[in-house]
Design a protein around this motif. Structure first.
Motif, short mmCIF file in Angstrom:
data_model
loop_
_atom_site.label_atom_id
_atom_site.label_comp_id
_atom_site.label_asym_id
_atom_site.label_seq_id
_atom_site.Cartn_x
_atom_site.Cartn_y
_atom_site.Cartn_z
N HIS A 61 0.81 -1.22 0.00
CA HIS A 61 0.00 0.00 0.00
C HIS A 61 0.84 1.27 0.00
CE1 HIS A 61 -3.49 -2.52 0.73
NE2 HIS A 61 -2.89 -3.05 1.77
N MET A 62 2.12 1.20 -0.38
CA MET A 62 2.99 2.37 -0.28
C MET A 62 2.48 3.59 -1.06
SD MET A 62 6.33 1.48 -2.66
CE MET A 62 6.52 -0.25 -2.23
N GLY A 70 0.38 17.05 4.00
CA GLY A 70 -0.42 18.25 4.06
C GLY A 70 0.21 19.46 3.42
N ASP A 71 1.51 19.42 3.08
CA ASP A 71 2.18 20.56 2.45
C ASP A 71 1.70 20.74 1.02
OD1 ASP A 71 3.55 20.81 4.77
OD2 ASP A 71 5.52 20.24 3.96
N ASP A 72 1.57 21.97 0.59
CA ASP A 72 1.25 22.30 -0.81
C ASP A 72 0.03 21.53 -1.32
OD1 ASP A 72 3.42 23.95 -0.71
OD2 ASP A 72 4.69 22.76 -2.04
N GLY A 73 -0.92 21.27 -0.45
CA GLY A 73 -2.12 20.57 -0.87
C GLY A 73 -1.92 19.11 -1.20
N LEU A 74 -0.84 18.51 -0.69
CA LEU A 74 -0.55 17.11 -1.04
C LEU A 74 -1.49 16.13 -0.36
CD1 LEU A 74 3.38 17.03 -0.96
CD2 LEU A 74 1.86 17.23 -2.92
N GLY A 75 -2.15 16.55 0.69
CA GLY A 75 -3.02 15.62 1.39
C GLY A 75 -2.24 14.84 2.44
N THR A 76 -2.92 13.93 3.08
CA THR A 76 -2.33 13.15 4.16
C THR A 76 -2.58 11.67 3.94
OG1 THR A 76 -2.30 12.80 6.56
CG2 THR A 76 -4.41 13.37 5.55
N VAL A 77 -1.84 10.86 4.67
CA VAL A 77 -2.03 9.42 4.60
C VAL A 77 -3.13 8.96 5.55
CG1 VAL A 77 -0.41 8.74 6.42
CG2 VAL A 77 -0.67 7.28 4.40
N THR A 83 -6.10 6.00 5.32
CA THR A 83 -5.86 5.05 4.24
C THR A 83 -5.53 3.67 4.82
OG1 THR A 83 -3.48 5.50 4.14
CG2 THR A 83 -4.95 6.92 2.82
N THR A 84 -5.50 2.68 3.93
CA THR A 84 -5.11 1.33 4.38
C THR A 84 -3.69 1.32 4.91
OG1 THR A 84 -6.58 0.36 2.71
CG2 THR A 84 -4.89 -1.07 3.65
N LEU A 85 -2.78 2.07 4.23
CA LEU A 85 -1.40 2.15 4.70
C LEU A 85 -1.35 2.73 6.11
CD1 LEU A 85 1.63 1.85 4.06
CD2 LEU A 85 1.57 4.17 3.12
N ASP A 86 -2.17 3.73 6.38
CA ASP A 86 -2.20 4.32 7.71
C ASP A 86 -2.67 3.30 8.74
OD1 ASP A 86 -1.97 6.40 9.60
OD2 ASP A 86 -4.12 6.83 9.42
N ARG A 87 -3.76 2.62 8.44
CA ARG A 87 -4.32 1.66 9.41
C ARG A 87 -3.37 0.50 9.68
NH1 ARG A 87 -8.87 2.61 6.19
NH2 ARG A 87 -8.59 0.59 5.14
#
Length: 360
Positions: free
Chosen positions: A83-84, A105-112, A115-119
């Motif tokens: 899930h990288m 979160g920088d430059d509108g990149l969003g966050t992990v 997600t499945t990778l986060d969990r």
């Protein structure tokens, strides 16, 4: 662990000491260990990781400070590899080649987060914020150093310290990599006469020096950058790449005879868990001449070399682009010249000749 408050910017002496130690590293493994430990002293964190990622192949290598141990890697490497691409920093770096220090979160990149990778990876390890910087890498491979923290995130001073380190991390990485490559190439080519070709998982050439291209061309082989290794002469090499399990340690393959119109080379494959893979080529020491000295034609020498590599009659026909009936006629001639009546004896005799054994 609980991280300390945001530190002041370290003085130049501390930074230069880390830079000197990184540049003086004996190899990339040492560089990665020095860099991760040094960064963690300057930017307190849960962990700092050096990562080599091949997202297309779903493979990853990481060196982490502090070292979590082999049990951790057995538990967490599979979900990370699977899930990288949930990590927006990885997606952004692959899409843009951006080498700035960036965080979730920088430059509108969003966050992990979510997600499945986060969990399955970040949340169980308490990682809620990340900064990363990208290092030079071959096509298709992402090399990056990441700094991981909990929910407190990173302040301006943390980012400034990491940004100050970024050009030095890149410079030291290039210096150590170049030194290691030169040492390997010089030793290999000088001592054993090998030429080096870097290839991807599909057997397509990523890098090959002009000298290697010219040397291979004398044997009728094209190993120029971007070329797919020919399925005929280099079928054995491509089979090693196809069969390699990246979950196991990479080991050097046995030599494979490579029959070309102008003679026979031998090839050795050193696979890599994330790529690129190394293919070593050199002329067989006296083997082709010994086959020719028996009265075999150039085509019969090719058939003999493929037979010694373990190819069947049908495989030899496909690899050399000739009819199976023609292969059978060539094999009859080879058997007769070798004075043998069955395949096993022929293979043993041919391999002996290719390895420099007696002709009589």
């Amino acid at each position: 662990m609980t991280t300390a408050a945001t530190p002041p910017v370290p003085d130049a002496e501390i930074l230069l000491d880390l830079v000197d130690r990184m540049i003086g590293a004996a190899d990339l493994d040492s560089y990665a260990r020095i860099a991760c430990a040094g960064i963690r002293e300057l930017v307190p964190a849960l962990s700092v990781s050096y990562n080599e990622l091949n997202p297309l192949a779903g493979r990853a290598f990481a060196l982490i400070d502090p070292d979590p141990g082999p049990g951790w890697f057995r538990r967490y490497q599979p979900p990370f590899e699977q899930h990288m691409m949930d990590n927006p920093l990885i997606r952004h770096a692959l899409a843009t080649g951006d080498t700035r220090v960036l965080g979730w979160g920088d430059d509108g990149l969003g966050t992990v987060h979510g997600t499945t990778l986060d969990r399955e990876f970040y949340l169980p390890n308490g990682i809620r914020s990340q900064l990363a910087v990208v290092l030079p890498a071959p096509p298709g491979v992402l090399v990056a150093i990441g700094v991981n923290r909990g929910g407190e995130g990173f302040g301006p001073t943390d980012r400034r310290v990491f940004a100050l380190l970024r050009p030095h991390l890149v410079h030291a990485y290039r210096a150590v990599q170049l030194r290691a490559d030169q040492a390997m190439l010089g030793s290999t080519l000088g001592a054993h006469g090998w030429a080096v070709v870097l290839v991807d998982d599909d057997g397509r050439v990523i890098a090959s020096s002009p000298g290697t291209v010219q040397a291979a061309a004398r044997y009728g082989l094209d190993v120029a950058d971007g070329t797919l290794l020919p399925a005929g002469p280099l079928a054995g090499v491509r089979a090693v790449l196809a069969d390699y399990d990246p979950a196991t340690p990479a080991t050097r393959s046995a030599p494979h005879p490579v029959a070309g119109p102008a003679g026979t080379l031998e090839a050795v494959v050193v696979p890599s868990a994330v790529g690129p893979h190394v293919v070593l080529l050199r002329p067989c020491p006296g083997g082709p001449q010994r086959l020719a000295a028996l009265g075999l034609t150039p085509r019969q020498c090719q058939v003999a070399a493929e037979l010694a590599a373990g190819a069947t009659g049908e495989q030899i026909a496909r690899q050399l682009g000739i009819a199976p009936a023609t292969v059978r006629k060539h094999l009859e001639a080879v058997f007769a010249r070798l004075g043998v009546t069955h395949r096993a004896a022929a293979v043993a005799r041919i391999r002996s000749l290719l390895d420099g054994g007696p002709t009589g």
